[in-house]
Design a protein around this motif. Structure first.
Motif, PDB file in Angstrom:
ATOM      1  N   ARG A 533       7.163   3.742   3.484  1.00  0.00           N
ATOM      2  CA  ARG A 533       6.035   4.657   3.272  1.00  0.00           C
ATOM      3  C   ARG A 533       4.740   3.882   3.038  1.00  0.00           C
ATOM      4  N   GLU A 535       4.023   0.843   4.161  1.00  0.00           N
ATOM      5  CA  GLU A 535       3.593   0.271   5.433  1.00  0.00           C
ATOM      6  C   GLU A 535       2.992   1.329   6.343  1.00  0.00           C
ATOM      7  N   GLN A 536       3.605   2.516   6.336  1.00  0.00           N
ATOM      8  CA  GLN A 536       3.081   3.597   7.170  1.00  0.00           C
ATOM      9  C   GLN A 536       1.687   4.008   6.707  1.00  0.00           C
ATOM     10  N   GLU A 540      -1.725   3.693   8.789  1.00  0.00           N
ATOM     11  CA  GLU A 540      -2.611   4.836   9.016  1.00  0.00           C
ATOM     12  C   GLU A 540      -4.033   4.521   8.573  1.00  0.00           C
TER      13      GLU A 540
END
Length: 624
Positions: A533, A535-536, A540
């Motif tokens: 999460r 890294e995501q 983003e």
């Protein structure tokens, strides 16, 4: 009923000793009609239960030796009625199922043991203990009492349950808790290999005895706690820090007289309290032309009424006895009175605590009693001029002295205050009762297991004695071989028990290792998900800083605005459509009213024309 069946199955598994049930599908549950011991397949779901049981018997046990099969029947009746009648009814129901099974299965069934539970007080105890009824502890305390000595009379516990809380508890018990116990018996089929040499006859025995914890603690109707072992009263939670209230009288504040009241609760029964009141004002205006000088105090001992366990501390109706005294000087335009007050009164009042945590208090009361008031009247003097700028003289001259004995209402109180010490006696009592309820559940479970283990040991010893008696009746050669087999079985049983215990320890260690591994894997998975999460989110944010991300965000905002605009247009169109529908409905309703009015006028004209024609015919007949 499902709870009772599960409990019966658990009792059966624990009580059968070396016999073990294969699965829940090996259980036969038969329902009986009220006060009946006849097996009726047309009643309730008996036909379906028997069909399932017989089909399972054909599939699993038809090829096995009858000596390795055992059917344990647990029968009984509800606690209503005499103990002797319930014992006879439970035994007759168990024998009825035994005869029915013998008739249907014949010699393919092994031994049948009927466990007569008689009056199922333990089933009622378990059902009520699992409930959330307000009278739960009272009913459990009655059930845990020793049974009546006479079997031919109704149990005194039944009488107490019928009279509990004015008879309001008994209908609920009959409908929700006694109904599942009134009619029903359970048969459990079990199989154990290696019993071909053992001869066991059909028999009827009493089921596991009802054992209740010896240290159960229950609360009676007034909140006192008692121990069921010897019915002695036990320590109840004492209010070590009593609740106290600080409040002010609104009526005295309206006269510009500051006042303060402090009330303390006394004792752990919440029945007594001490209220101390004080008022003080020393206001003078315009060179003593106006004065309000009051010093007053009172002490009141209050007795709280009603059942205190239903109220919070310092809440409800109260009656008090108080004394008060003080000094006052009230002056208006250089004319006033000075007086001392000595009073005694009986106060009747009502207090209510409110708020989310019952932290606020509203109290009102009226005191009836006697007051002794010696007073002096003063008027302003003009003998000593003080200047033309003064409108009134600040010198007072004594005019008269008198005293008044007054019987009436020397005390009047309407006040609002704040409660300190929120954990009052009622809260502590509720917490103690919850703690005792949890402790009682644990004690009942522990003592029941101990009693069942003792019962299993006693049953094993009894069975061994019966087997030795049977062996003694055999010829010498067979007796010697039977004794060897018995010794070998005992040795094998000890070895099996030791191996089972060793395996249980191994399984416990393996389970502990597996739980530790599962916890480690769950933590690793949680860390991996958190890192993913993170890294995501980082990706983003990085994408949002690029030209493509900014363009995508701009396009998303444009799309959102367009969607919002379209939603507003759709809502407006829907509103317009609904408005047109309402308008059309109004037009249709008006047209329907016009049509009905036209039809009514038409019918009325037709009836009028018909009446005129009838009158013309009558007139024509009369002329002829």
């Amino acid at each position: 009923m499902n709870i009772v069946r599960c409990l019966i199955v658990i009792v059966a598994v624990l009580a059968c000793g070396p016999v073990r049930a294969q699965s829940m599908s090996d259980t036969l549950s038969i329902r009986f009609r009220m006060d009946s011991s006849r097996v009726d397949l047309g009643y309730a779901d008996n036909a379906r239960a028997w069909e399932t049981f017989s089909r399972n018997f054909q599939d699993r046990y038809s090829i096995m030796s009858p000596h390795t099969l055992r059917l344990d029947i647990y029968s009984g009746a509800s606690p209503e009625g005499t103990a002797a009648y319930n014992r006879r009814l439970g035994e007759s129901r168990g024998l009825a199922i035994s005869a029915f099974v013998r008739q249907q299965l014949g010699s393919r069934m092994g031994c049948i043991v009927v466990h007569n539970e008689a009056a199922r007080w333990d089933g009622l105890y378990q059902l009520v203990a699992a409930s959330r009824e307000p009278w739960r502890d009272e009913v459990l305390r009655i059930i845990a009492m020793p049974p009546s000595a006479s079997d031919n009379q109704r149990d005194h516990r039944e009488y107490k349950l019928r009279q509990l809380r004015g008879g309001s508890v008994w209908p609920v018990l009959q409908e929700n808790y006694l109904a599942p116990l009134r009619s029903g018996a359970t048969a459990i089929l079990s199989w154990q290999p290696g019993r071909d040499t053992v001869i066991v006859r059909d028999t009827v025995i009493m089921a596991v005895p009802v054992v209740y914890p010896k240290n159960l603690v229950f609360a009676d109707s007034i909140g006192d706690l008692y121990r069921t072992k010897d019915s002695t009263r036990v320590h109840k939670p004492v209010q070590r820090w009593p609740a106290w209230i600080v409040r002010s009288n609104i009526l005295m504040l309206a006269t510009a007289t500051p006042n303060l009241q402090v009330e303390f609760s006394l004792g752990h029964k919440d029945k007594w309290s001490l209220n101390i009141e004080g008022a003080w004002s020393w206001w003078t205006f315009a060179y003593n032309g106006y004065a309000n000088e009051i010093i007053y105090g009172s002490v009141e001992l209050r007795r709280w009424l009603g059942r205190r366990y239903r109220h919070h501390t310092l809440d409800g109706w109260h009656i008090g006895l108080g004394v008060g005294g003080g000094y006052g000087d009230v002056e208006w335009r250089s004319k006033g009175y000075q007086a001392e007050v000595f009073s005694g009164f009986v106060n009747i009042g009502w207090q209510r605590r409110f708020g989310r945590r019952k932290q606020w208090s509203f109290d009102m009361g009226i005191g009836l009693g006697y007051a002794y008031v010696p007073w002096r009247r003063y008027d302003g003097s003009t003998i000593f001029p003080v200047g033309h700028e003064e409108e009134h003289d600040d010198h007072l001259m004594w005019q008269e002295t008198s005293r008044t004995n007054w019987i009436g209402t020397p005390h009047l109180n309407i006040s609002i205050g704040y409660v300190f010490g929120q954990h009052d006696a009622r809260w502590r009592r509720e917490r103690a009762m919850e703690r005792d309820a949890a402790r009682n559940d644990y004690l009942h479970f522990r003592d029941s297991l101990i009693a069942r283990e003792q019962y299993v040991r006693d049953s094993t010893k009894t069975a061994e004695k019966l087997r030795l008696k049977e062996i003694d009746l055999l010829p010498r050669a067979e007796r010697r071989q039977a004794l060897k087999d018995l010794a070998a079985e005992k040795k094998q049983a000890k070895a099996d028990a030791k191996a089972a215990k060793r395996q249980e320890k191994v399984d416990a260690k393996a389970q502990k290792r597996q739980e530790k591994t599962d916890r480690r894997l769950r933590k690793q998975q949680a860390r991996a998900e958190k890192a993913a999460r993170k890294e995501q989110l980082k990706a983003e944010k990085a994408f949002a800083r690029t030209p493509e991300g900014k363009a995508a965000a701009r396009q998303a905002r444009i799309d959102k605005k367009a969607a919002d605009r379209q939603a507003r247009i759709d809502a407006k169109a829907l509103k317009q459509k609904q408005k047109m529908a309402r308008r059309q409905a109004k037009i249709d309703k008006k047209a329907e009213r016009v049509r009905q009015r036209i039809e009514f006028e038409h019918r009325r004209n037709l009836e009028k024309l018909k009446r005129e024609m009838e009158r013309a015919d009558e007139k024509y007949k009369n002329i002829k």
